[in-house]
Scaffold this motif. Structure first.
Motif, PDB file in Angstrom:
ATOM      1  N   TYR A   1       0.775  -1.241   0.000  1.00 22.56           N
ATOM      2  CA  TYR A   1       0.000   0.000   0.000  1.00 22.56           C
ATOM      3  C   TYR A   1       0.806   1.290   0.000  1.00 22.56           C
ATOM      4  CZ  TYR A   1      -3.528  -3.430   1.236  1.00 22.56           C
ATOM      5  OH  TYR A   1      -4.337  -4.525   1.228  1.00 22.56           O
ATOM      6  N   ARG A   2       2.140   1.209   0.172  1.00 28.22           N
ATOM      7  CA  ARG A   2       2.933   2.433   0.302  1.00 28.22           C
ATOM      8  C   ARG A   2       2.775   3.339  -0.912  1.00 28.22           C
ATOM      9  NH1 ARG A   2       6.454   5.599  -2.486  1.00 28.22           N
ATOM     10  NH2 ARG A   2       7.125   7.166  -1.007  1.00 28.22           N
ATOM     11  N   ASP A   3       2.903   2.768  -2.112  1.00 31.42           N
ATOM     12  CA  ASP A   3       2.858   3.595  -3.321  1.00 31.42           C
ATOM     13  C   ASP A   3       1.476   4.208  -3.526  1.00 31.42           C
ATOM     14  OD1 ASP A   3       5.474   3.020  -3.723  1.00 31.42           O
ATOM     15  OD2 ASP A   3       5.172   1.662  -5.421  1.00 31.42           O
ATOM     16  N   ARG A   4       0.438   3.429  -3.203  1.00 30.53           N
ATOM     17  CA  ARG A   4      -0.929   3.970  -3.358  1.00 30.53           C
ATOM     18  C   ARG A   4      -1.151   5.157  -2.416  1.00 30.53           C
ATOM     19  NH1 ARG A   4      -4.590  -1.354  -3.074  1.00 30.53           N
ATOM     20  NH2 ARG A   4      -6.152   0.199  -2.424  1.00 30.53           N
ATOM     21  N   LEU A   5      -0.656   5.044  -1.184  1.00 33.14           N
ATOM     22  CA  LEU A   5      -0.818   6.170  -0.254  1.00 33.14           C
ATOM     23  C   LEU A   5      -0.010   7.378  -0.723  1.00 33.14           C
ATOM     24  CD1 LEU A   5      -1.947   7.406   2.318  1.00 33.14           C
ATOM     25  CD2 LEU A   5      -0.123   6.306   3.627  1.00 33.14           C
ATOM     26  N   ALA A   6       1.226   7.136  -1.155  1.00 30.23           N
ATOM     27  CA  ALA A   6       2.068   8.248  -1.622  1.00 30.23           C
ATOM     28  C   ALA A   6       1.397   8.954  -2.801  1.00 30.23           C
ATOM     29  CB  ALA A   6       3.450   7.729  -2.024  1.00 30.23           C
ATOM     30  N   GLU A   7       0.777   8.165  -3.683  1.00 34.23           N
ATOM     31  CA  GLU A   7       0.117   8.707  -4.866  1.00 34.23           C
ATOM     32  C   GLU A   7      -1.016   9.672  -4.490  1.00 34.23           C
ATOM     33  OE1 GLU A   7       1.178   8.184  -7.874  1.00 34.23           O
ATOM     34  OE2 GLU A   7      -0.405   9.471  -8.703  1.00 34.23           O
ATOM     35  N   VAL A   8      -1.831   9.244  -3.559  1.00 32.09           N
ATOM     36  CA  VAL A   8      -2.987  10.082  -3.199  1.00 32.09           C
ATOM     37  C   VAL A   8      -2.560  11.305  -2.368  1.00 32.09           C
ATOM     38  CG1 VAL A   8      -3.644   8.841  -1.098  1.00 32.09           C
ATOM     39  CG2 VAL A   8      -5.418   9.958  -2.469  1.00 32.09           C
ATOM     40  N   LEU A   9      -1.405  11.216  -1.715  1.00 29.38           N
ATOM     41  CA  LEU A   9      -0.927  12.360  -0.917  1.00 29.38           C
ATOM     42  C   LEU A   9      -0.200  13.403  -1.765  1.00 29.38           C
ATOM     43  CD1 LEU A   9       0.553  10.610   2.273  1.00 29.38           C
ATOM     44  CD2 LEU A   9      -1.683  11.729   2.021  1.00 29.38           C
ATOM     45  N   ARG A  10       0.228  12.979  -2.958  1.00 31.52           N
ATOM     46  CA  ARG A  10       1.112  13.820  -3.757  1.00 31.52           C
ATOM     47  C   ARG A  10       0.583  15.248  -4.000  1.00 31.52           C
ATOM     48  NH1 ARG A  10       5.296  11.172  -5.416  1.00 31.52           N
ATOM     49  NH2 ARG A  10       4.117   9.237  -5.567  1.00 31.52           N
ATOM     50  N   PRO A  11      -0.688  15.413  -4.311  1.00 30.65           N
ATOM     51  CA  PRO A  11      -1.152  16.787  -4.571  1.00 30.65           C
ATOM     52  C   PRO A  11      -1.017  17.718  -3.357  1.00 30.65           C
ATOM     53  CG  PRO A  11      -2.762  15.180  -5.339  1.00 30.65           C
ATOM     54  CD  PRO A  11      -1.747  14.420  -4.553  1.00 30.65           C
ATOM     55  N   ALA A  12      -1.006  17.141  -2.155  1.00 33.89           N
ATOM     56  CA  ALA A  12      -1.038  18.006  -0.964  1.00 33.89           C
ATOM     57  C   ALA A  12       0.335  18.280  -0.356  1.00 33.89           C
ATOM     58  CB  ALA A  12      -1.950  17.388   0.101  1.00 33.89           C
ATOM     59  N   TYR A  13       1.313  17.414  -0.637  1.00 32.72           N
ATOM     60  CA  TYR A  13       2.614  17.560   0.015  1.00 32.72           C
ATOM     61  C   TYR A  13       3.734  17.509  -1.025  1.00 32.72           C
ATOM     62  CZ  TYR A  13      -0.386  16.402   3.955  1.00 32.72           C
ATOM     63  OH  TYR A  13      -1.408  16.398   4.867  1.00 32.72           O
ATOM     64  N   ALA A  14       4.575  18.519  -1.026  1.00 35.93           N
ATOM     65  CA  ALA A  14       5.654  18.600  -2.020  1.00 35.93           C
ATOM     66  C   ALA A  14       6.662  17.465  -1.848  1.00 35.93           C
ATOM     67  CB  ALA A  14       6.358  19.952  -1.907  1.00 35.93           C
ATOM     68  N   SER A  15       6.994  17.151  -0.589  1.00 33.29           N
ATOM     69  CA  SER A  15       7.917  16.047  -0.326  1.00 33.29           C
ATOM     70  C   SER A  15       7.188  14.960   0.443  1.00 33.29           C
ATOM     71  CB  SER A  15       9.095  16.499   0.533  1.00 33.29           C
ATOM     72  OG  SER A  15       9.740  17.589  -0.051  1.00 33.29           O
ATOM     73  N   ILE A  16       7.304  13.722  -0.033  1.00 28.47           N
ATOM     74  CA  ILE A  16       6.725  12.593   0.697  1.00 28.47           C
ATOM     75  C   ILE A  16       7.834  11.590   0.986  1.00 28.47           C
ATOM     76  CG2 ILE A  16       5.060  10.699   0.640  1.00 28.47           C
ATOM     77  CD1 ILE A  16       3.433  12.532  -1.302  1.00 28.47           C
ATOM     78  N   HIS A  17       8.185  11.448   2.271  1.00 26.36           N
ATOM     79  CA  HIS A  17       9.229  10.527   2.677  1.00 26.36           C
ATOM     80  C   HIS A  17       8.594   9.252   3.234  1.00 26.36           C
ATOM     81  CE1 HIS A  17      11.773  14.038   2.289  1.00 26.36           C
ATOM     82  NE2 HIS A  17      10.986  14.698   3.138  1.00 26.36           N
TER      83      HIS A  17
END
Lengths: 375, 375
Positions: free
Chosen positions: B59-75
């Motif tokens: 699920y990591r990539d799916r969560l990162a994908e949906v967060l992308r519009p809101a956060y410039a950096s996703i670690h």
């Protein structure tokens, strides 16, 4: 002796007003040994004194003695002394002791020592079983006027000072002025740094008084110290009462701390005392305020002279011979006040008033260079 | 399909009412990937996903994908999987990552995983820079119905489970029912233990429903799971809303946990899943309730049968061949509910209602012996 002067030696109380987390700071001679200092604290089967190797031989037995009537079991943990030990390893010594003695949720922790002991004991109290009560018994001037008051607790991380911690208020703060008599000179000066701080950020009348009383403070005159501790706690109480979790104005209490933390981390924790780094950091922050045209050069000179009279360094250390400015900036970027990589400084926007703002790197670089060269 | 049944599959919201710390639990299919699940969360330059080696590939990539519009950096930090790793060392991996990426006070943590990831991420959020926002994205049934809700965060200490932590509420809880499809059977059963728990302590009607629906739950029927998660969260919300910091009634949520924590610690963290230990612990606590004449034998049998149908152990493990009872008692005395060495048990004083009380050691010993032998 006038009655006003005399009253400065009686035990006085300053209240921190935070609703159901309110508590009192008792300030006076003999507070540590007086049974009444402990009246009304939470009762429990056990209490634990957390102290360090320096303070334990001086005050541990006296504190245990006065606690005996209230707690059936009194345990003690003795931590290594110094900022270099404000680590998870030391914190874990407290947890190990609490668990091996079967201490429960009612157990009361007593932080007997300076800022390092207070910060670590507070964080242990915040975290053990998700929160147990604790009492601050600060034995340094710095802890009495600043770190023991207001509920900031933390440990250091190799990459940044006070990075791991909690806002967690003590049940009471007991400032015994007598313990200051045996404080090493360097520790006295370190405490004076935080006292001086309250002037430029909040009360120029207090700054005037500090200037007039610096000789008396350095000579440890009881009345001068009593007033300095009380007035410092009053100002801190006022600020913390309005902004417990530092969402805004509480940050002004960090005047000098952005540069100061960089010095502490860059030199290796413990090389400079926190108060020494803050003293020098205030000079640097004042220079930055002047560089931003907020205060004049005379204000910077006045503050520098006072910091110097308190026995504190006013010349900043070189942290990196290759690229000193870059090292300072790198260390300051991990400051808790930073946002999105932008360093926020506490600057004096008019004498007696502070605010937070960022500054161009070039200007900050100039302040660092000047401060590392200043005579 | 009736409209009521159908509605169970729509995203539903349960609110935790805690004043300025209030938040919502979203429950439904596809919640993880839906942009609207994240609307209104705190904005920041960076977000950090904390997950484990098992969940990351799923699920990591799916969560990162949906967060992308809101956060410039996703670690991302990937922790080792399992209760054995709910330690300071794992927690420190989160702090190391936050500091090395220069994450500031606004950074939002996302706990993507089961109870261990949620508890550790929550405590990291509570402690990093004295508190940053975090969101729970529970991927196990147990985390969805219990551990992600209510703000209890912690790590284990070798001498006791969840001994170091904080009460610290998330900004939101996102329960995606679809992720339960890939859950190992053992994890499904572990989650059912905490669902069953809510019946005897608070809602016998729900217990009736669980009994009637156990086959459907074990078969992972979507509607059954949806209702079980929602009703569990509703009951937990009600209890937590009345007693956030467990000064009283919240302790009833620990039904089965006093015996259960002893099993987990005694067997070595991770040998038994938390839910397995709680399942068996509930049977033991029900037996103690009967031994105290609070409920009848039929109630104990009913609960035992239901725990067994959920695929959970009902026979307690022997923790020490020399002196098993003494070992259980020793481990239970460090429970957070203990006071002055006296163990407090959550017992059922009438079906659908629980209370806290101590019990004579002899009676507890009898319960332990019976439970370790029971067929």
């Amino acid at each position: 002796m006038t009655s006003q002067q005399h009253s400065a030696l009686q035990t006085q109380q300053v209240d921190i007003d935070l609703g159901d987390r309110s508590y009192g700071i008792l300030i006076g001679s003999g507070v540590l040994d007086a049974q009444e200092s402990y009246a009304g604290l939470p009762r429990a089967a056990s209490a634990m004194i957390v102290t360090n190797t320096t303070v334990a031989p001086l005050y541990r037995d006296r504190l245990a003695e006065v606690l005996r009537p209230a707690y059936a079991s009194i345990h003690t943990v003795v931590l290594p002394d110094g900022e270099a030990y404000k680590t998870w390893e030391s914190l874990n010594l407290i947890f190990d002791a609490l668990l091996s003695h079967g201490c429960d949720r009612k157990t009361v922790l007593f932080a007997l020592g300076g800022g390092v002991v207070g910060d670590m004991t507070g964080f242990a109290a915040a975290s053990y079983m998700r929160g147990i009560p604790f009492v601050q018994v600060p034995t340094t001037l710095l802890a009495q006027v600043d770190s023991s008051v207001g509920g900031k607790t933390a440990i250091n991380h190799p990459l940044g000072k006070n990075m791991i911690g909690a806002f967690y208020q003590p049940q009471r703060v007991l400032c015994d002025l007598d313990v200051l008599k045996t404080l090493p000179d360097r520790e006295l000066s370190a405490g004076l740094a935080e006292i001086i701080k309250y002037g430029p950020i909040a009360d120029m009348g207090f700054l005037d008084w500090i200037e007039a009383s610096m000789d008396a403070l350095m000579a440890r005159e009881a009345q001068a110290l009593a007033f300095a501790v009380r007035r410092s706690c009053e100002i801190k109480a006022l600020v913390v009462g309005q902004d417990e979790r530092e969402s805004g104005m509480r940050a002004i209490l960090n005047f000098g701390h952005t540069f100061g933390h960089a010095i502490e981390a860059g030199m290796g924790y413990g090389a400079w005392l926190h108060g020494e780094a803050v003293g020098c950091g205030m000079v640097m922050a004042a220079r930055l305020s002047a560089a931003l045209d907020l205060v004049d050069a005379a204000f910077v000179e006045r503050l520098t002279r006072l910091v110097s009279r308190a026995g504190l360094p006013t010349v900043a250390p070189v942290l990196d011979k290759q690229d000193n400015v870059a090292r300072y900036l790198e260390l300051m970027r991990v400051d808790k006040k930073s946002e999105g990589g932008l360093i926020k400084f506490v600057v004096i926007d008019q004498p007696g008033h502070a605010t937070m703002r960022s500054a161009p790197d070039a200007l900050v670089a100039q302040v660092i260079e000047t401060s590392c060269q200043a005579a």
